[in-house]
Design an enzyme around this catalytic site. Structure first.
Site, PDB file in Angstrom:
ATOM      1  N   ARG A 138       0.819  -1.211   0.000  1.00 51.26           N
ATOM      2  CA  ARG A 138       0.000   0.000   0.000  1.00 51.26           C
ATOM      3  C   ARG A 138       0.852   1.259   0.000  1.00 51.26           C
ATOM      4  O   ARG A 138       0.626   2.172  -0.801  1.00 51.26           O
ATOM      5  CB  ARG A 138      -0.954  -0.022   1.195  1.00 51.26           C
ATOM      6  CG  ARG A 138      -2.135  -0.969   0.988  1.00 51.26           C
ATOM      7  CD  ARG A 138      -3.176  -0.839   2.074  1.00 51.26           C
ATOM      8  NE  ARG A 138      -2.707  -1.362   3.350  1.00 51.26           N
ATOM      9  CZ  ARG A 138      -3.491  -1.992   4.232  1.00 51.26           C
ATOM     10  NH1 ARG A 138      -4.769  -2.158   3.977  1.00 51.26           N
ATOM     11  NH2 ARG A 138      -3.009  -2.448   5.359  1.00 51.26           N
ATOM     12  N   ILE A 139       1.844   1.316   0.889  1.00 48.38           N
ATOM     13  CA  ILE A 139       2.690   2.508   0.936  1.00 48.38           C
ATOM     14  C   ILE A 139       3.609   2.551  -0.275  1.00 48.38           C
ATOM     15  O   ILE A 139       3.822   3.614  -0.870  1.00 48.38           O
ATOM     16  CB  ILE A 139       3.498   2.543   2.240  1.00 48.38           C
ATOM     17  CG1 ILE A 139       2.558   2.618   3.445  1.00 48.38           C
ATOM     18  CG2 ILE A 139       4.441   3.750   2.253  1.00 48.38           C
ATOM     19  CD1 ILE A 139       3.263   2.595   4.786  1.00 48.38           C
ATOM     20  N   ARG A 198      11.172  -0.479   8.917  1.00 50.93           N
ATOM     21  CA  ARG A 198      11.752  -1.069  10.113  1.00 50.93           C
ATOM     22  C   ARG A 198      13.257  -1.178   9.927  1.00 50.93           C
ATOM     23  O   ARG A 198      13.739  -1.573   8.864  1.00 50.93           O
ATOM     24  CB  ARG A 198      11.159  -2.458  10.398  1.00 50.93           C
ATOM     25  CG  ARG A 198       9.716  -2.462  10.843  1.00 50.93           C
ATOM     26  CD  ARG A 198       9.532  -1.863  12.223  1.00 50.93           C
ATOM     27  NE  ARG A 198       8.162  -1.947  12.705  1.00 50.93           N
ATOM     28  CZ  ARG A 198       7.208  -1.063  12.474  1.00 50.93           C
ATOM     29  NH1 ARG A 198       7.487   0.009  11.723  1.00 50.93           N
ATOM     30  NH2 ARG A 198       5.997  -1.227  12.973  1.00 50.93           N
ATOM     31  N   ASP A 253      14.100   6.755   9.440  1.00 50.59           N
ATOM     32  CA  ASP A 253      13.132   7.161  10.461  1.00 50.59           C
ATOM     33  C   ASP A 253      12.959   6.092  11.527  1.00 50.59           C
ATOM     34  O   ASP A 253      12.185   6.263  12.445  1.00 50.59           O
ATOM     35  CB  ASP A 253      11.783   7.459   9.774  1.00 50.59           C
ATOM     36  CG  ASP A 253      10.760   8.091  10.701  1.00 50.59           C
ATOM     37  OD1 ASP A 253      11.129   9.021  11.449  1.00 50.59           O
ATOM     38  OD2 ASP A 253       9.588   7.658  10.695  1.00 50.59           O
ATOM     39  N   GLU A 273      14.364   1.594  20.019  1.00 56.61           N
ATOM     40  CA  GLU A 273      13.745   2.916  20.122  1.00 56.61           C
ATOM     41  C   GLU A 273      13.153   3.101  21.513  1.00 56.61           C
ATOM     42  O   GLU A 273      12.724   2.129  22.144  1.00 56.61           O
ATOM     43  CB  GLU A 273      12.650   3.069  19.056  1.00 56.61           C
ATOM     44  CG  GLU A 273      13.161   2.987  17.635  1.00 56.61           C
ATOM     45  CD  GLU A 273      12.066   3.217  16.591  1.00 56.61           C
ATOM     46  OE1 GLU A 273      10.915   3.512  16.981  1.00 56.61           O
ATOM     47  OE2 GLU A 273      12.364   3.113  15.388  1.00 56.61           O
ATOM     48  N   HIS A 313      11.325   8.429  14.177  1.00 57.46           N
ATOM     49  CA  HIS A 313      10.150   7.595  13.905  1.00 57.46           C
ATOM     50  C   HIS A 313       8.873   8.435  13.870  1.00 57.46           C
ATOM     51  O   HIS A 313       7.926   8.220  14.639  1.00 57.46           O
ATOM     52  CB  HIS A 313      10.009   6.463  14.910  1.00 57.46           C
ATOM     53  CG  HIS A 313       9.255   5.286  14.359  1.00 57.46           C
ATOM     54  ND1 HIS A 313       9.381   4.014  14.830  1.00 57.46           N
ATOM     55  CD2 HIS A 313       8.345   5.208  13.336  1.00 57.46           C
ATOM     56  CE1 HIS A 313       8.604   3.185  14.154  1.00 57.46           C
ATOM     57  NE2 HIS A 313       7.957   3.887  13.237  1.00 57.46           N
ATOM     58  N   GLY A 339       6.972   8.737  11.048  1.00 63.59           N
ATOM     59  CA  GLY A 339       6.138   8.372   9.909  1.00 63.59           C
ATOM     60  C   GLY A 339       4.653   8.395  10.185  1.00 63.59           C
ATOM     61  O   GLY A 339       3.871   8.934   9.403  1.00 63.59           O
TER      62      GLY A 339
END
Length: 324
Positions: A154-155, A236, A260, A265, A285, A287
């Protein structure tokens, strides 16, 4: 109900319109990041419903065993950070809406912003201007360059559309179904994964993090990239072979990276090797961190809590709990 929301870094949740859904409940919000079991057990000792923001806080058996009042975890999307079996043993429901139904446009937008920022050296030029210098570098335009999209979900499909709109040549690689969708949409498919990295001026990663994709981008892939090329990762960190990206950037292939996401994290105190490299642009991060997306995500998360409170839980990942 006693509701706890963890790791709301920006203290943003209470400012959302959908936060009013929790009126009448006792809500506690924590803004820092804690993973220590003892500290979390103390914080959550009276919690009945726990709200998790993405995969920020691991919820494992040693912690779950120490939360006698917990009845529900409500979140959205995937849940590799949650021990579902341990929840089920304790009779705790995990509600997680799994099908947003559309691409994460904010993530795609950020990825495209990183591409422009890196290729036109925007962070460096902004810093130089603030330091009193004028036009310190010569950037590279996108029109006519090759955008490598790995892979075409999708992205990835949105990114391919952005590339086409900017006059780039789009080249796609991925699994068989991904390749079929790309061909159906009129995009060129690379001959192989190696071919994608070899030919692309920009490679943008858009794969799910599963066992089969861990480390799928290898040192050899990165070494094939042009010294003028850019690698973008908003998916990721573990998609890339451990340590490979830092080594590749130091070796000059690819010439740049924009990331990102990180192996661990949050990254605090500037303690990540990418942050010391002049040819890496790094964001924390961001996004999915966008107000409209937050409203949609937390409206769903809060609706799951209200459904549970009404005795009709929804989006239940571990339905065996309902049989007890």
């Amino acid at each position: 109900m006693n509701i706890t929301i963890l790791t709301d870094y920006q203290d943003a949740v209470r400012g959302l319109k959908c936060f009013s859904k929790l009126d009448g409940h006792n809500v506690k919000i924590w803004n820092d990041h804690v993973t220590d079991t003892d500290a979390l057990a103390e914080r959550l000792k009276d919690t009945e419903a726990l709200v998790l923001i993405r995969e920020r806080t691991p919820i494992r058996a040693p912690l779950i065993e120490r939360l006698p009042k917990l009845k529900l975890i409500s979140q959205r999307s995937v849940y590799p950070h949650v021990d579902v079996d341990a929840l089920t043993r304790k009779g705790i429901i995990l509600s997680s809406e799994m099908s947003p139904g559309q691409p994460s446009y904010p993530t795609a937008e950020l990825a495209w912003g990183l591409i422009i920022a890196a290729m036109r050296h925007l962070p460096q030029e902004i810093a130089a201007l603030k330091a009193g210098r004028w036009q310190s570098t010569v950037g590279t335009g996108l029109r006519g360059l090759t955008l490598g999209v790995f892979s075409y979900g999708r992205i990835g499909g949105v990114m391919a559309g952005y590339g086409k709109a900017f006059g780039m040549k789009v080249l796609v690689w991925g699994r068989e179904k991904s390749i079929e969708r790309a061909r159906a949409d009129g995009h060129e498919v690379a001959a192989s994964q190696s071919d994608l990295f070899d030919r692309s001026d920009v490679v943008t990663l858009h794969l799910r993090m599963i066992k089969e994709t861990r480390g799928i981008v290898t040192r050899a892939d990165l070494a094939r990239m042009k010294p003028t090329a850019l690698l973008v990762n908003t998916s990721r960190a573990d998609l890339i072979e451990p340590g490979a990206l830092v080594e590749a950037l130091k070796a000059g292939r690819p010439g740049m990276a924009a990331v990102d996401v990180y192996e661990e994290e949050p990254v605090v105190g500037g303690q990540h090797p990418l942050l010391s490299l002049p040819n890496a642009i790094c964001t924390p991060h961001l996004g999915y961190v966008e107000r409209k997306g937050y409203e949609a995500a937390f409206a769903c998360i809060f609706d799951q809590i209200l459904a549970y409170a009404a005795g009709k839980p929804i989006n239940v990942i571990n339905p065996d709990v309902l049989k007890k």
